[in-house]
Design an enzyme around this catalytic site. Structure first.
Site, mmCIF file in Angstrom:
data_model
loop_
_atom_site.group_PDB
_atom_site.id
_atom_site.type_symbol
_atom_site.label_atom_id
_atom_site.label_comp_id
_atom_site.label_asym_id
_atom_site.label_seq_id
_atom_site.Cartn_x
_atom_site.Cartn_y
_atom_site.Cartn_z
ATOM 1 N N ASP A 132 0.762 -1.260 0.000
ATOM 2 C CA ASP A 132 0.000 0.000 0.000
ATOM 3 C C ASP A 132 0.792 1.310 0.000
ATOM 4 O O ASP A 132 0.203 2.370 0.002
ATOM 5 C CB ASP A 132 -1.076 -0.020 1.100
ATOM 6 C CG ASP A 132 -0.701 0.670 2.404
ATOM 7 O OD1 ASP A 132 0.400 1.194 2.512
ATOM 8 O OD2 ASP A 132 -1.522 0.692 3.322
ATOM 9 N N CYS A 189 -28.273 -2.941 0.391
ATOM 10 C CA CYS A 189 -27.791 -2.443 1.687
ATOM 11 C C CYS A 189 -27.092 -1.089 1.530
ATOM 12 O O CYS A 189 -26.288 -0.894 0.621
ATOM 13 C CB CYS A 189 -26.818 -3.469 2.281
ATOM 14 S SG CYS A 189 -26.106 -2.952 3.863
ATOM 15 N N CYS A 196 -21.893 6.704 7.965
ATOM 16 C CA CYS A 196 -20.645 7.478 7.928
ATOM 17 C C CYS A 196 -20.838 8.812 8.651
ATOM 18 O O CYS A 196 -21.676 9.620 8.244
ATOM 19 C CB CYS A 196 -20.200 7.720 6.487
ATOM 20 S SG CYS A 196 -18.686 8.706 6.404
ATOM 21 N N LYS A 221 -2.215 17.348 7.500
ATOM 22 C CA LYS A 221 -1.129 17.833 8.362
ATOM 23 C C LYS A 221 -1.464 19.162 9.037
ATOM 24 O O LYS A 221 -0.819 19.545 9.996
ATOM 25 C CB LYS A 221 0.181 17.986 7.555
ATOM 26 C CG LYS A 221 0.650 16.698 6.876
ATOM 27 C CD LYS A 221 0.738 15.515 7.839
ATOM 28 C CE LYS A 221 1.008 14.211 7.135
ATOM 29 N NZ LYS A 221 0.538 13.029 7.871
#
EC number: 1.17.99.6
Length: 307
Positions: A132, A189, A196, A221
């Site tokens: 990743d 669904c 969220c 950041k």
């Protein structure tokens, strides 16, 4: 020496299981035609927020033959991280993948061992391992390899074990037998979309990364936008909401990787402990943890924002 495609494939898959991977699927290396317009639109809509690195190496993200010379096969692997124990329910929340040691190092070692086994048994095979941090579309390859489908929350989901696992790849210059993609089982669904906290799932199968709690608490950041105040549901590092509510995750099984064993100090920390955490404690408790990625000041910023 092994000498045919079918036996090569069988050997690689059995080695993957021996090394502790949950499952292994294989695809022919080539251009990801269906994913190109999706990635282009996602970037055009600024869904990557300040993750500017997502704009780099566009072609390489879609074509592994540009990453590995003479690449023939993409071997996709899943490694379970679903924990046996969970945090103190009264504490600020940490994404489950960060309970143990940093997965990058754990998986990289396994991939190196898998490549070594392939080279020792099959012969002159070249390849690269990816976890990743490189321009590889992990979920697209895992889905293409039949390991699951990409759900409405944009996570890879499997019927047998849900979605609490890491995805990694080994891209090699060896022809193998290839797997077929599975079908989508999200149906009607919308649990992930409805749950969220920051409405980051802007459409089925589309996540606006710049609205995701994981983005705010890990990638961003600068200061977290004030309009997000009160929406984080106590998540201080990452967020698991869209996975926790997914019906397929009732089939999650506890992982068997010792290095992912939850840090007992992390699990027992109360809200007060998180608020009062010192840099010294941070360095001790999270010495090998993915939480180090946020750095001490980043974690403090997140905790201050939650109060």
């Amino acid at each position: 020496m092994i000498q045919n495609k079918s036996t090569y494939t069988e050997f690689i898959k059995s080695e993957a299981i021996r090394l502790g991977f949950l499952s292994c699927g294989i695809s022919k290396a080539g251009f990801l035609e269906e994913d190109a317009p999706r990635l282009e639109n996602w970037l055009k809509n600024n869904n990557n927020g300040q993750m500017s690195y997502m704009e780099n190496h566009f072609d390489k993200r879609l074509n592994p033959t540009l990453l590995v010379e003479d690449a023939k096969s993409v071997i996709s692997l899943l490694l379970n991280y679903y924990p046996e124990e969970h945090q103190n329910p009264e504490a600020f929340k940490i994404s489950k993948y960060a309970y143990g040691e940093d997965y990058h190092f754990v998986i990289k070692e396994k991939l190196k061992e898998l490549l070594f086994s392939i080279q020792s048994t099959i012969g002159d095979v070249s390849g690269r391992a990816f976890v990743d941090s490189a321009p590889v579309l992990d979920r697209a390859w895992a889905s293409k390899s039949g390991l699951g489908w990409i759900g409405k929350n944009s996570n890879l989901i499997t019927q047998k074990v849900g979605s609490f696992y890491f995805i990694a790849e080994l891209i090699i210059d060896l022809d193998l037998e290839y797997d077929n993609a599975t079908t989508d089982h999200c149906g009607n669904c919308t649990a992930c979309i409805d749950s969220c906290p920051t409405e980051a799932i802007v459409a089925p199968y589309v996540v606006d990364g710049s609205k995701c709690i994981s983005y705010f608490t890990i990638e961003l950041k600068e200061n977290i936008p004030i309009e997000m105040k009160g929406k984080f549901n106590d998540w201080a590092f990452g967020c698991d909401v869209c996975q926790d509510v997914c019906p397929w995750n009732k089939f999650s099984k506890k992982h068997s990787e010792p290095l992912f064993t939850a840090n007992s100090e992390l699990l027992s920390m109360s809200k007060k402990d998180w608020i009062e955490i010192t840099e010294e404690t941070f360095k001790t408790v999270f010495k090998k943890s993915p939480i180090k990625r946020a750095k001490f000041l980043g974690l403090k910023r997140n905790i201050d924002f939650l109060q």
